[in-house]
Scaffold this motif. Structure first.
Motif, PDB file in Angstrom:
ATOM      1  N   LYS A  16       0.628  -1.553   0.198  1.00 15.51           N
ATOM      2  CA  LYS A  16       0.608   0.175   0.016  1.00 15.51           C
ATOM      3  C   LYS A  16       0.756   1.255  -0.285  1.00 15.51           C
ATOM      4  O   LYS A  16       2.431   1.176   0.433  1.00 15.51           O
ATOM      5  CB  LYS A  16      -0.748  -0.343   1.039  1.00 15.51           C
ATOM      6  N   VAL A  17       0.319   2.556  -0.742  1.00 10.68           N
ATOM      7  CA  VAL A  17       1.264   3.430  -0.347  1.00 10.68           C
ATOM      8  C   VAL A  17       0.632   4.165   1.009  1.00 10.68           C
ATOM      9  O   VAL A  17      -0.664   3.894   1.401  1.00 10.68           O
ATOM     10  CB  VAL A  17       0.298   4.563  -1.136  1.00 10.68           C
ATOM     11  N   ILE A  18       2.582   4.546   1.555  1.00 13.73           N
ATOM     12  CA  ILE A  18       1.949   5.434   2.503  1.00 13.73           C
ATOM     13  C   ILE A  18       2.195   6.444   2.754  1.00 13.73           C
ATOM     14  O   ILE A  18       2.270   7.236   3.721  1.00 13.73           O
ATOM     15  CB  ILE A  18       2.271   4.593   4.102  1.00 13.73           C
ATOM     16  N   GLY A  19       3.062   7.460   1.193  1.00 15.11           N
ATOM     17  CA  GLY A  19       3.524   8.399   1.556  1.00 15.11           C
ATOM     18  C   GLY A  19       3.201   9.442   0.047  1.00 15.11           C
ATOM     19  O   GLY A  19       2.674   8.676  -0.636  1.00 15.11           O
ATOM     20  N   PRO A  20       3.708  10.467  -0.404  1.00 12.50           N
ATOM     21  CA  PRO A  20       3.177  11.272  -1.204  1.00 12.50           C
ATOM     22  C   PRO A  20       4.063  10.704  -2.207  1.00 12.50           C
ATOM     23  O   PRO A  20       5.000  10.359  -2.053  1.00 12.50           O
ATOM     24  CB  PRO A  20       4.195  13.237  -0.511  1.00 12.50           C
ATOM     25  N   ILE A  21       3.166  10.215  -3.412  1.00 10.45           N
ATOM     26  CA  ILE A  21       3.928   9.790  -4.845  1.00 10.45           C
ATOM     27  C   ILE A  21       4.440  11.282  -6.122  1.00 10.45           C
ATOM     28  O   ILE A  21       3.287  11.133  -5.918  1.00 10.45           O
ATOM     29  CB  ILE A  21       3.469   8.303  -5.328  1.00 10.45           C
ATOM     30  N   ASP A  22       5.617  11.018  -6.051  1.00 12.45           N
ATOM     31  CA  ASP A  22       5.794  12.279  -6.719  1.00 12.45           C
ATOM     32  C   ASP A  22       6.479  11.389  -8.330  1.00 12.45           C
ATOM     33  O   ASP A  22       7.760  11.096  -7.976  1.00 12.45           O
ATOM     34  CB  ASP A  22       7.033  13.056  -6.135  1.00 12.45           C
ATOM     35  N   TYR A  23       6.375  11.584  -9.327  1.00 14.62           N
ATOM     36  CA  TYR A  23       6.406  11.068  -9.637  1.00 14.62           C
ATOM     37  C   TYR A  23       8.217  11.331 -10.630  1.00 14.62           C
ATOM     38  O   TYR A  23       9.335  10.818 -10.994  1.00 14.62           O
ATOM     39  CB  TYR A  23       5.898  10.816 -11.639  1.00 14.62           C
ATOM     40  N   GLU A  24       7.836  13.137 -10.072  1.00  9.81           N
ATOM     41  CA  GLU A  24       9.365  13.908 -10.852  1.00  9.81           C
ATOM     42  C   GLU A  24      10.449  12.873  -9.548  1.00  9.81           C
ATOM     43  O   GLU A  24      11.314  13.805 -10.095  1.00  9.81           O
ATOM     44  CB  GLU A  24       8.727  14.995 -10.234  1.00  9.81           C
ATOM     45  N   ASP A  25      10.583  13.313  -8.482  1.00  8.00           N
ATOM     46  CA  ASP A  25      11.150  12.592  -7.841  1.00  8.00           C
ATOM     47  C   ASP A  25      11.794  11.603  -7.657  1.00  8.00           C
ATOM     48  O   ASP A  25      13.330  11.298  -8.077  1.00  8.00           O
ATOM     49  CB  ASP A  25      10.273  12.735  -6.285  1.00  8.00           C
ATOM     50  N   LYS A  26      10.621  10.554  -8.494  1.00  9.44           N
ATOM     51  CA  LYS A  26      10.776   8.842  -8.904  1.00  9.44           C
ATOM     52  C   LYS A  26      10.131   8.519  -9.168  1.00  9.44           C
ATOM     53  O   LYS A  26       8.832   8.785  -9.138  1.00  9.44           O
ATOM     54  CB  LYS A  26      11.917   8.114  -7.729  1.00  9.44           C
ATOM     55  N   TYR A  27      10.016   8.147 -10.672  1.00  6.71           N
ATOM     56  CA  TYR A  27       9.474   7.344 -11.068  1.00  6.71           C
ATOM     57  C   TYR A  27       8.975   5.497 -11.627  1.00  6.71           C
ATOM     58  O   TYR A  27       8.507   5.288 -12.220  1.00  6.71           O
ATOM     59  CB  TYR A  27       9.115   8.206 -12.473  1.00  6.71           C
ATOM     60  N   GLU A  28      10.378   5.546 -10.699  1.00  7.87           N
ATOM     61  CA  GLU A  28      10.498   3.889 -11.464  1.00  7.87           C
ATOM     62  C   GLU A  28      11.437   3.301  -9.520  1.00  7.87           C
ATOM     63  O   GLU A  28      12.070   4.187  -8.857  1.00  7.87           O
ATOM     64  CB  GLU A  28      11.471   3.438 -12.041  1.00  7.87           C
ATOM     65  N   TYR A  29       9.895   2.290  -8.637  1.00  8.26           N
ATOM     66  CA  TYR A  29      10.195   1.660  -7.477  1.00  8.26           C
ATOM     67  C   TYR A  29      10.669   0.414  -7.711  1.00  8.26           C
ATOM     68  O   TYR A  29       9.748  -0.491  -8.500  1.00  8.26           O
ATOM     69  CB  TYR A  29       9.760   1.999  -6.539  1.00  8.26           C
ATOM     70  N   GLU A  30      11.679  -0.160  -7.512  1.00  8.87           N
ATOM     71  CA  GLU A  30      11.794  -1.877  -7.233  1.00  8.87           C
ATOM     72  C   GLU A  30      12.299  -2.079  -5.691  1.00  8.87           C
ATOM     73  O   GLU A  30      12.967  -2.092  -5.166  1.00  8.87           O
ATOM     74  CB  GLU A  30      13.152  -2.224  -7.915  1.00  8.87           C
ATOM     75  N   LEU A  31      11.344  -2.586  -5.476  1.00  9.01           N
ATOM     76  CA  LEU A  31      10.983  -3.825  -4.158  1.00  9.01           C
ATOM     77  C   LEU A  31      11.579  -5.302  -4.297  1.00  9.01           C
ATOM     78  O   LEU A  31      10.921  -5.629  -5.102  1.00  9.01           O
ATOM     79  CB  LEU A  31       9.066  -3.498  -3.330  1.00  9.01           C
ATOM     80  N   ARG A  32      11.805  -5.811  -3.532  1.00  7.94           N
ATOM     81  CA  ARG A  32      12.208  -7.048  -3.527  1.00  7.94           C
ATOM     82  C   ARG A  32      11.417  -7.866  -2.197  1.00  7.94           C
ATOM     83  O   ARG A  32      11.282  -6.897  -0.920  1.00  7.94           O
ATOM     84  CB  ARG A  32      13.167  -7.608  -2.920  1.00  7.94           C
ATOM     85  N   VAL A  33      10.090  -8.458  -2.399  1.00  8.75           N
ATOM     86  CA  VAL A  33       9.571  -8.697  -0.848  1.00  8.75           C
ATOM     87  C   VAL A  33      10.053 -10.456  -0.561  1.00  8.75           C
ATOM     88  O   VAL A  33      10.220 -11.039  -1.715  1.00  8.75           O
ATOM     89  CB  VAL A  33       7.746  -9.037  -1.568  1.00  8.75           C
TER      90      VAL A  33
END
Ligand SMILES: *[C@@H]1O[C@H](CO)[C@@H](O)[C@H](O)[C@H]1NC(C)=O
Ligand SMILES: *[C@@H]1O[C@H](CO)[C@@H](O)[C@H](O)[C@H]1NC(C)=O
Ligand SMILES: *[C@@H]1O[C@H](CO)[C@@H](O)[C@H](O)[C@H]1NC(C)=O
Length: 813
Positions: free
Chosen positions: A300-317
């Motif tokens: 889930k989203v818990i913080g402000p999502i800003d495209y201009e800040d970073k447009y791609e996230y890679e997470l490992r679960v």
């Protein structure tokens, strides 16, 4: 004792004897070797013999073994032999040391001798290898792979050397082999090596027999039982439904938005099949933006999502089952752009102020527009308001150059507020604008312009020097010094005299001043060029013509040309006795240096010997007979004629005309007496004498004053000089040119005066202007009057005048 034992004994005895002999030879001491565990009383060596004393000798000399305090007595002397006094356990005495010597001293008395006895205890394989525990338990997972090693407890044997543990052996079995390893001190231990994978489901337990053997001559061995318990393994890891989860999330998504749900299954049952989720690798930034539900796997989203800040996230679960088996999956979250950033406009450079002579197309600034959004949301259109002479030229990338599109004119528009608007192509589009202040700097491109094309100035003559004549004004719309106007007069000459001695101009105000008093009779007009120059560099200038017109004042009284007032000779006109009424007898010719009305002369007979006999033309000056001359008329006729100009106030001159009514020229000499026969002749003579005296005295007085002034001031103030120096009328040829009214036409009628007195006069004007004193004006006014001496005598009786003005007969045609 068996046969074998006896043989061994013999051998031992043999070797001991040999060694003892050897030692004695070498060291002089006694050295014996004895096996451990010998029975009490066993003979170690024949000491009597070894010392060469015999049994008796030994007892005589009280041979005995000395023991150190606390020492244990293992040896004794019995007869001539050394015997074991107590059972010797090498392992007890020396442990695992390989050499185990015991040292004793043999004391002999009379004489006292000390012999060292070294007793080497020789190991006997009297101990069997022994494991610490008879049973060993090993738990080995069924998942253990082939070749896995499991170290086993080390067996122990108190004996040393070959009598120590030499080898391990493992009861033959299906699953394991044994590998014997050595420690650094040489001791050995065994390792179980898995030779075949275990399967708990087939065999839950494996029992093995491990044997440790030593290397003694009578080999001993010890055993231990190994119970191998086969453990059940958590065979199944959780398995994610996908190896890479991909999710796309619009920026600015609110908190609690579910991005993606990961899920893993575990085939195991119970705790081994219970899966929990967590991030196994996550950047700090992503950790502030995303959370994962441990149980459900929801990210889930818990913080402000800003495209201009970073447009791609890679997470490992990571999914983890209850037994701790894990597996990993990737989650790639792609943030999609939302048009949430307005374009930004940056002024990268600005060349202001812009000189107004900048040619069109000149680059005056560089503008950069940026939009942090992506794709269409960052496609920008840039525009500029239309009414200013500037445009934006697209340059590289998001750069625009601001160029001028027209000539600038600071005098028309001195500054521009140019608004640049940038709009992106998002939907809805966002735009922003920026206003740039562009100032235009001055260039000296406007010459001063006079308010009028030409100026006329009217000055009445005899003006006060310093009085203002006229004022010119020029405007220059340029800025500051480029628009500051200075006035000057273009140097020239007026009548051969520098203009600067006539006029001056106030450089700042444009007010033109007269430097000296003008004389209409000298010149009536002149032109002056006034230059207005701005203070730019280079300066610009323009000029204008100022025409100065001098207006006449009635400052000249009429001047009699005929009859000439000069000389004392009496000029008489002969009148024929037969002159009829209306016939022209003579003519008075007078001129007036003024012009117009001021020179409009009228003639009048103010006194006559016989009133009614003569008339004079009011404007012609012609003297005519009013009636026929008769014999009864007196021969001598005197007329006093006043010539008056038409000025306001008018000036007049009188003169006398002597007429002789006679046809015979011979009678004329009598005229000489005529004046003396006058009634008033005596009085007149007195008056003349008095006047001459007064004049002489006055002249002397003035000369004195002048002399005194000259001495004091050292400055020539020839105020009266003009008056004094004025010669009696000098008439240039122009004077002869007389028009019908007797007025001189020439404008040069006053040259004579100016040439004779001009130097003095000029000087006076300059000084008087500076001193603000104006005596010269009065002088000048008077001088023309002086010139006509007749004027001085206008109040006198006509007979006095006669002495000054003589008359000659004048006939027209
Ligand atoms: C430009 O803007 C400035 C300040 O915003 C203002 O003082 C000035 O009068 C404006 N000039 C013109 C020509 O609009
Ligand atoms: C006057 O004009 C000159 C160019 O002709 C320019 O360099 C100068 O800056 C101007 N002076 C002012 C005060 O604007
Ligand atoms: C005066 O102005 C005129 C044109 O206006 C020009 O031709 C002339 O050269 C100027 N004279 C001087 C002396 O500057």
């Amino acid at each position: 004792m068996g046969r074998i034992e006896r043989i061994v004994h013999f051998h031992v005895a043999f070797w001991i004897t040999l060694i003892a002999a050897f030692l004695r030879v070498c060291h002089g001491d006694l050295s014996y070797s004895v096996q451990e565990e010998m029975k009490k009383g066993s003979v170690v060596g024949n000491i009597a013999k070894d010392l060469g004393l015999g049994v008796k000798g030994l007892s005589d000399r009280k041979a005995r073994i000395e023991i150190e305090r606390n020492g244990r007595r293992f040896l004794d002397v019995q007869g001539g032999e050394l015997v074991i006094a107590e059972r010797i356990d090498r392992e007890e005495l020396c442990g695992s040391k390989s050499s185990c010597p015991l040292n004793y001293e043999l004391v002999l008395e009379n004489p006292l001798e000390l012999h060292r006895i070294a007793l080497q205890i020789v190991d006997v394989n009297d101990n069997a290898p022994r494991f610490p525990k008879n049973e060993m338990k090993l738990e080995i997972s069924e998942s253990a792979y082939k070749g896995a090693r499991y170290p086993l407890d080390e067996a122990h044997d108190s004996d040393v050397g070959r009598n120590g543990i030499q080898t391990y052996s493992l009861e033959k079995n299906e699953y394991f082999t044994l590998s014997v390893q050595s420690n650094s001190d040489g001791s050995k231990y065994g390792e179980l090596v898995l030779d075949k994978e275990l399967d708990r489901e087939q065999q839950q337990e494996v029992t093995l027999l491990l044997t440790a053997s030593d290397g003694g001559s009578s080999q001993r061995s010890g055993t231990a039982v190994i119970y191998v318990i086969v453990l059940d393994a958590n065979d199944n890891r959780p398995v994610f439904t996908e190896t890479i989860y991909k999710a796309s999330l619009p920026e600015n998504s609110p908190s609690d938005t579910v991005v993606v749900t990961v899920s893993a299954t575990d085939a195991d049952e119970g705790a081994n099949g219970e899966v929990t989720y967590d991030f196994s690798r996550i950047s700090d930034k992503a950790a502030r933006l995303f959370s994962i539900d441990n149980i459900s796997g929801e990210i889930k989203v818990i913080g402000p999502i800003d495209y201009e800040d970073k447009y791609e996230y890679e997470l490992r679960v990571q999914a983890k089952d209850g037994a701790g088996l894990t597996s990993n999956a990737k989650v790639n979250i792609e943030i999609t752009d939302v048009n949430d950033n307005a374009p930004e406009i940056y002024v990268k450079s600005l060349n202001v102020p812009i000189p107004e002579n900048t040619p069109p197309g000149t680059e005056v600034g560089i503008i950069n527009v940026q939009d942090k959004d992506n794709e269409g949301n960052r496609q920008l259109r840039c525009s500029i308001q239309q009414n200013a002479p500037f445009k934006l030229n697209p340059s590289i990338k998001n750069y625009y150059t601001l160029v001028t599109t027209a000539e600038l004119d600071r005098e028309l528009v001195g500054e521009y507020n140019v608004t640049i608007t940038a709009t992106d192509e998002g939907s809805p589009p966002l735009s922003s604008s920026k206003t740039i202040h562009l100032s235009v700097s001055d260039v000296n491109d406007n010459p001063p312009v006079f308010e009028e094309q030409s100026y006329n100035a009217y000055v009445s003559e005899n003006n006060k020097p310093g009085s203002s004549v006229c004022s010119v004004s020029a405007r220059d719309p340029d800025w500051r010094q480029n628009g500051t106007v200075f006035y000057s007069l273009l140097p020239s000459e007026v009548n051969g005299v520098a203009l600067s001695s006539y006029l001056s101009i106030n450089g700042d105000t444009g007010v033109i001043h007269a430097v000296r008093a003008f004389d209409y009779e000298q010149f009536r007009s002149f032109k002056v060029q006034v230059v207005a120059r701005d203070n730019g560099s280079p300066p610009l200038s323009s000029n204008v013509t100022v025409s100065v017109f001098i207006t006449d004042e009635n400052d000249n009284s009429p001047q009699i040309l005929y009859p000439t007032p000069e000389g004392n000779s009496f000029m008489t006109e002969m009148v024929p006795k037969a002159a009829l009424s209306g016939s022209l007898l003579s003519k008075v010719i007078a001129v007036d240096a003024d012009s117009g009305q001021n020179a409009w002369l009228s003639y009048q007979i103010v006194k006559s010997t016989d009133p009614g006999l003569f008339t004079i033309g009011l404007h012609s000056g012609e003297i005519r007979a009013q009636r026929d001359i008769s014999e009864s008329d007196s021969m001598k006729q005197n007329l006093v004629i006043s010539v008056k100009d038409n000025g306001q106030p008018s000036l007049s001159t009188t003169c006398a005309v002597y007429l002789v009514i006679s046809d015979n020229l011979a009678e004329v000499p009598e005229l000489k007496d005529m004046s003396y026969e006058e009634n008033n002749s005596k009085l007149t003579s007195y008056l003349i004498i008095a006047l001459v005296s007064v004049s002489t005295f006055f002249l002397t007085f003035i000369i004195l004053i002048i002399a005194v002034r000259l001495c004091h001031r050292r400055k020539p103030r020839l105020l009266f000089d003009g008056a004094v120096a004025i010669p009696s009328a000098y008439l240039p040829p122009n004077y002869a040119d007389v028009d019908g009214t007797g007025t001189l036409r020439s404008t040069y009628n006053y040259d004579a005066y100016m040439t004779t007195g001009s130097r003095t006069s000029d000087f006076m004007f300059v000084t008087s202007y500076n001193d603000n004193t104006l005596p010269s004006a009065t002088t000048l006014k008077r001088s023309p009057g002086d010139n006509s001496e007749c004027l001085n005598f206008t109040s006198l009786d006509f007979t006095d005048t006669a002495s000054k003005c003589s008359t000659l007969a004048y006939y027209m045609g």
